[in-house]
Design an enzyme around this catalytic site. Structure first.
Site, short mmCIF file in Angstrom:
data_model
loop_
_atom_site.label_atom_id
_atom_site.label_comp_id
_atom_site.label_asym_id
_atom_site.label_seq_id
_atom_site.Cartn_x
_atom_site.Cartn_y
_atom_site.Cartn_z
N THR A 182 2.47 -1.63 6.29
CA THR A 182 1.41 -0.63 6.46
C THR A 182 0.43 -1.11 7.51
O THR A 182 0.00 -0.35 8.39
CB THR A 182 0.69 -0.40 5.12
OG1 THR A 182 1.66 -0.01 4.13
CG2 THR A 182 -0.35 0.70 5.26
N ALA A 237 -2.35 -11.36 -1.23
CA ALA A 237 -1.25 -12.05 -1.91
C ALA A 237 0.04 -11.95 -1.12
O ALA A 237 0.83 -12.91 -1.07
CB ALA A 237 -1.05 -11.45 -3.30
N ASP A 238 0.28 -10.81 -0.47
CA ASP A 238 1.52 -10.64 0.30
C ASP A 238 1.58 -11.62 1.47
O ASP A 238 2.65 -12.15 1.80
CB ASP A 238 1.64 -9.20 0.79
CG ASP A 238 0.43 -8.74 1.61
OD1 ASP A 238 -0.67 -9.31 1.45
OD2 ASP A 238 0.58 -7.78 2.39
N ASN A 250 0.81 -1.21 0.00
CA ASN A 250 0.00 0.00 0.00
C ASN A 250 0.84 1.27 0.00
O ASN A 250 0.41 2.30 -0.51
CB ASN A 250 -0.93 0.01 1.22
CG ASN A 250 -2.04 -1.01 1.10
OD1 ASN A 250 -2.91 -0.89 0.25
ND2 ASN A 250 -2.00 -2.04 1.93
N THR A 251 2.04 1.21 0.57
CA THR A 251 2.90 2.39 0.65
C THR A 251 4.00 2.35 -0.41
O THR A 251 4.20 3.32 -1.13
CB THR A 251 3.54 2.48 2.06
OG1 THR A 251 2.50 2.48 3.04
CG2 THR A 251 4.36 3.76 2.19
N ASN A 252 4.73 1.24 -0.49
CA ASN A 252 5.82 1.09 -1.46
C ASN A 252 5.68 -0.22 -2.22
O ASN A 252 5.05 -1.16 -1.74
CB ASN A 252 7.18 1.08 -0.74
CG ASN A 252 7.50 2.38 -0.06
OD1 ASN A 252 7.42 3.45 -0.66
ND2 ASN A 252 7.86 2.32 1.22
#
Length: 259
Positions: free
Chosen positions: A132, A108-109, A9-11
């Site tokens: 995040t 998925a992560d 979400n951030t990188n």
């Protein structure tokens, strides 16, 4: 060589593997809108800067929790690296069986981290990812994704403080010298860091209690995971490249054999 990409979400974190060796890693901001050409030029230029030509990549794999970037990113990989990138999702061979109520809702992560932790450290294992969001995922001895806990990450909590409270500043997240804070910045740091340590220890203890698994290996990853892992005995292993390793393993499990 293969390119692995974890879109958070951030990188988005990108890595290049040559067989089992991680040759390079780099980060790109996720929230900045980009076209496929912009992604393509950015990725190929960063690769060149690390001495890697895009044409030398044999394949690519992407795990994403941000659907909006996928069309442009996948198009960039096809056009600029001449690969047919894999996307982590339903139907992929993982070696992990998800037995939660709604398997398709598992990000998925989290699947990637579960695969890496189970393959590298065996089961049962509790995988903590300090990103995040802070996530805690339980993988059984048989390789079953049995349960997951999701909490706000320290970055989100910090942002909530300085955006929602007029007199609180934006701060660096780090451990203060003492929990007995006497001014605003160290007060916020103490609450964030020691609060996360306390949450981690309680959730790990509660998972062991309710699952009945006492000999549970606890593996942490994520940008702020090292900070927490250094401060508590509840975490057995900190693995900064766990997600990258999971993507490499999934690529190997799912690549088509050479003709």
């Amino acid at each position: 060589m293969i390119l692995v990409i974890d879109v958070g979400n951030t990188n988005m974190v990108l890595g290049v593997y040559e067989k089992e060796e991680l040759r390079a890693t780099f980060r790109i901001m996720t929230k900045m809108p980009r076209t496929s050409d912009e992604y393509g030029v950015l990725i190929t230029q960063i690769l060149l800067n690390r001495g890697i030509e895009a044409e030398s990549l044999e394949g690519a794999i992407v795990a994403s929790v941000v659907p909006d970037v996928m069309h442009a990113l996948m198009g960039a990989l096809v056009r600029y690296t001449k690969t047919r990138p894999m996307s982590v999702g339903p139907g992929m061979k993982t070696g992990i069986r998800i037995i939660t109520e709604d398997p398709r809702a598992i990000g998925a992560d989290r699947v990637v981290d579960a695969v890496a932790a189970y393959e590298k450290y065996g089961g049962p294992v509790l995988v903590l990812d300090f990103g995040t969001a802070t996530t805690y995922d339980l993988i059984t001895e048989k390789g079953e994704f049995a349960a997951g806990i999701t909490a706000p990450g320290m970055g989100i909590s910090s942002e909530a403080l300085w955006t929602q409270a007029a007199k609180l500043p934006k701060i660096e997240i780090r451990k203060p010298k003492t929990i007995l804070a006497q001014e605003t910045i160290s007060s916020m740091q103490a609450g964030l860091v020691y609060g996360q340590i306390g949450q981690t220890e309680y959730i790990v203890r509660k998972v062991k209690e309710e699952s009945g698994i006492r000999k549970l290996k606890v593996v942490a990853t994520g940008g702020l995971g090292r900070l927490i892992a250094q401060e508590t005995d509840a975490i057995d292993i900190y693995d900064s490249h766990l997600t990258m390793e999971g993507l490499r393993i999934l690529y190997e499990k799912n690549k088509k054999p050479a003709i």
